[in-house]
Scaffold this active site. Sequence first.
Site, PDB file in Angstrom:
ATOM      1  N   LYS A 173      41.551  50.295  30.840  1.00 24.22           N
ATOM      2  CA  LYS A 173      41.774  49.194  29.880  1.00 24.22           C
ATOM      3  C   LYS A 173      40.447  48.618  29.400  1.00 24.22           C
ATOM      4  CE  LYS A 173      44.153  46.494  32.642  1.00 24.22           C
ATOM      5  NZ  LYS A 173      44.201  47.302  33.879  1.00 24.22           N
ATOM      6  N   ARG A 199      49.263  39.045  34.039  1.00 25.01           N
ATOM      7  CA  ARG A 199      49.421  39.967  35.158  1.00 25.01           C
ATOM      8  C   ARG A 199      50.617  39.592  36.026  1.00 25.01           C
ATOM      9  NH1 ARG A 199      43.752  41.846  35.577  1.00 25.01           N
ATOM     10  NH2 ARG A 199      43.512  43.390  37.211  1.00 25.01           N
ATOM     11  N   ARG A 219      34.056  55.118  40.845  1.00 26.19           N
ATOM     12  CA  ARG A 219      33.367  54.256  39.872  1.00 26.19           C
ATOM     13  C   ARG A 219      32.128  53.599  40.488  1.00 26.19           C
ATOM     14  NH1 ARG A 219      36.738  49.869  36.558  1.00 26.19           N
ATOM     15  NH2 ARG A 219      37.218  49.027  38.619  1.00 26.19           N
ATOM     16  N   ARG A 275      31.830  48.349  43.148  1.00 24.91           N
ATOM     17  CA  ARG A 275      32.418  47.005  43.129  1.00 24.91           C
ATOM     18  C   ARG A 275      33.163  46.779  44.440  1.00 24.91           C
ATOM     19  NH1 ARG A 275      35.657  46.251  37.445  1.00 24.91           N
ATOM     20  NH2 ARG A 275      37.230  45.518  38.893  1.00 24.91           N
ATOM     21  N   ARG A 307      45.124  46.418  45.327  1.00 26.46           N
ATOM     22  CA  ARG A 307      45.282  46.206  43.879  1.00 26.46           C
ATOM     23  C   ARG A 307      46.486  46.980  43.343  1.00 26.46           C
ATOM     24  NH1 ARG A 307      39.624  47.930  41.907  1.00 26.46           N
ATOM     25  NH2 ARG A 307      40.228  47.277  39.817  1.00 26.46           N
TER      26      ARG A 307
HETATM   27  P1  AMP Z   1      40.113  43.416  36.359  1.00 27.57           P
HETATM   28  O1  AMP Z   1      38.677  43.490  35.973  1.00 27.57           O
HETATM   29  O2  AMP Z   1      41.022  43.153  35.184  1.00 27.57           O
HETATM   30  O3  AMP Z   1      40.572  44.585  37.189  1.00 27.57           O
HETATM   31  O4  AMP Z   1      40.274  42.113  37.291  1.00 27.57           O
HETATM   32  C1  AMP Z   1      39.547  42.005  38.493  1.00 27.57           C
HETATM   33  C2  AMP Z   1      40.192  40.950  39.378  1.00 27.57           C
HETATM   34  O5  AMP Z   1      40.168  39.676  38.731  1.00 27.57           O
HETATM   35  C3  AMP Z   1      41.637  41.183  39.748  1.00 27.57           C
HETATM   36  O6  AMP Z   1      41.799  42.101  40.823  1.00 27.57           O
HETATM   37  C4  AMP Z   1      42.063  39.769  40.127  1.00 27.57           C
HETATM   38  O7  AMP Z   1      41.549  39.390  41.392  1.00 27.57           O
HETATM   39  C5  AMP Z   1      41.339  38.935  39.077  1.00 27.57           C
HETATM   40  N1  AMP Z   1      42.162  38.783  37.864  1.00 27.57           N
HETATM   41  C6  AMP Z   1      41.884  39.302  36.629  1.00 27.57           C
HETATM   42  N2  AMP Z   1      42.841  38.969  35.750  1.00 27.57           N
HETATM   43  C7  AMP Z   1      43.749  38.233  36.437  1.00 27.57           C
HETATM   44  C8  AMP Z   1      44.979  37.622  36.089  1.00 27.57           C
HETATM   45  N3  AMP Z   1      45.503  37.705  34.851  1.00 27.57           N
HETATM   46  N4  AMP Z   1      45.635  36.928  37.056  1.00 27.57           N
HETATM   47  C9  AMP Z   1      45.147  36.823  38.306  1.00 27.57           C
HETATM   48  N5  AMP Z   1      43.997  37.402  38.709  1.00 27.57           N
HETATM   49  C10 AMP Z   1      43.298  38.101  37.782  1.00 27.57           C
END
Ligand code: AMP
Length: 209
Positions: free
Chosen positions: A13, A88, A122, A155, A166
């Site tokens: 994404k 989410r 990654r 990461r 996740r």
């Molecule tokens: P991402 O980079 O989108 O994979 O997000 C990394 C982390 O940020 C996720 O694993 C969550 O801990 C937090 N996070 C990102 N977006 C959300 C969301 N909409 N709601 C809750 N936590 C979020």
Amino acid sequence: MKLIFLGPPGAGKGTLAVLAKEAFHLPHISTGDIFRSNIKGGTPLGLKVKKILDSGALVPDETTIEIVQDRLAKADCQAGYLLDGFPRTVTQAQALDGFAKPEAVINFVLADDVIVQRLSGRRVCKACGASFHLQNLPPRQPGVCDNCSGELIQRPDDAPEAIQERLRVYKAQTEPLIAFYRQKGLLKDIDASPAPESVLAALKKALNV
Ligand code: AMP
């Protein structure tokens, strides 16, 4: 164009959002990026969410919704935006209904084994954030960023236990949004397995642009 990018972690994404942002001239709003930049900057929000992100769990809905509502109220989002990683949960999607009207929700589809392979390989640059992959996009020199010579790291949320968490969280909390948006007639499924340029072409076709 008001777009939501939905899909499991590792579906690409973020990569597609960067390409789509250029192609469609939209502000890219990634809640994950917002949290990570707050962590890097040591802000009160960053201190509050660091452990949550490292573990692969979700930040509480209330906090996340407030951030997105404030961001979408800014002038640059009035004509359109690309929301990446939000909503989410069903609670977030219901809240979003109250302050925004997305025109399409792109559901990036990818098999679990490919997700794990993508996430575990990654590596990201500590300095500039550029993303590489041990097998799919290796840096010229192992452990060193091609762009800025910064150190490449994994990461914390790409560690094996965090990846499993996740995926579990995605299936329990985020996957129900597929039915939520399909019912509203907004959902467009896209195969996320090809190279990013091919996924972008499929995205343009799905959006008729
Ligand atoms: P991402 O980079 O989108 O994979 O997000 C990394 C982390 O940020 C996720 O694993 C969550 O801990 C937090 N996070 C990102 N977006 C959300 C969301 N909409 N709601 C809750 N936590 C979020």
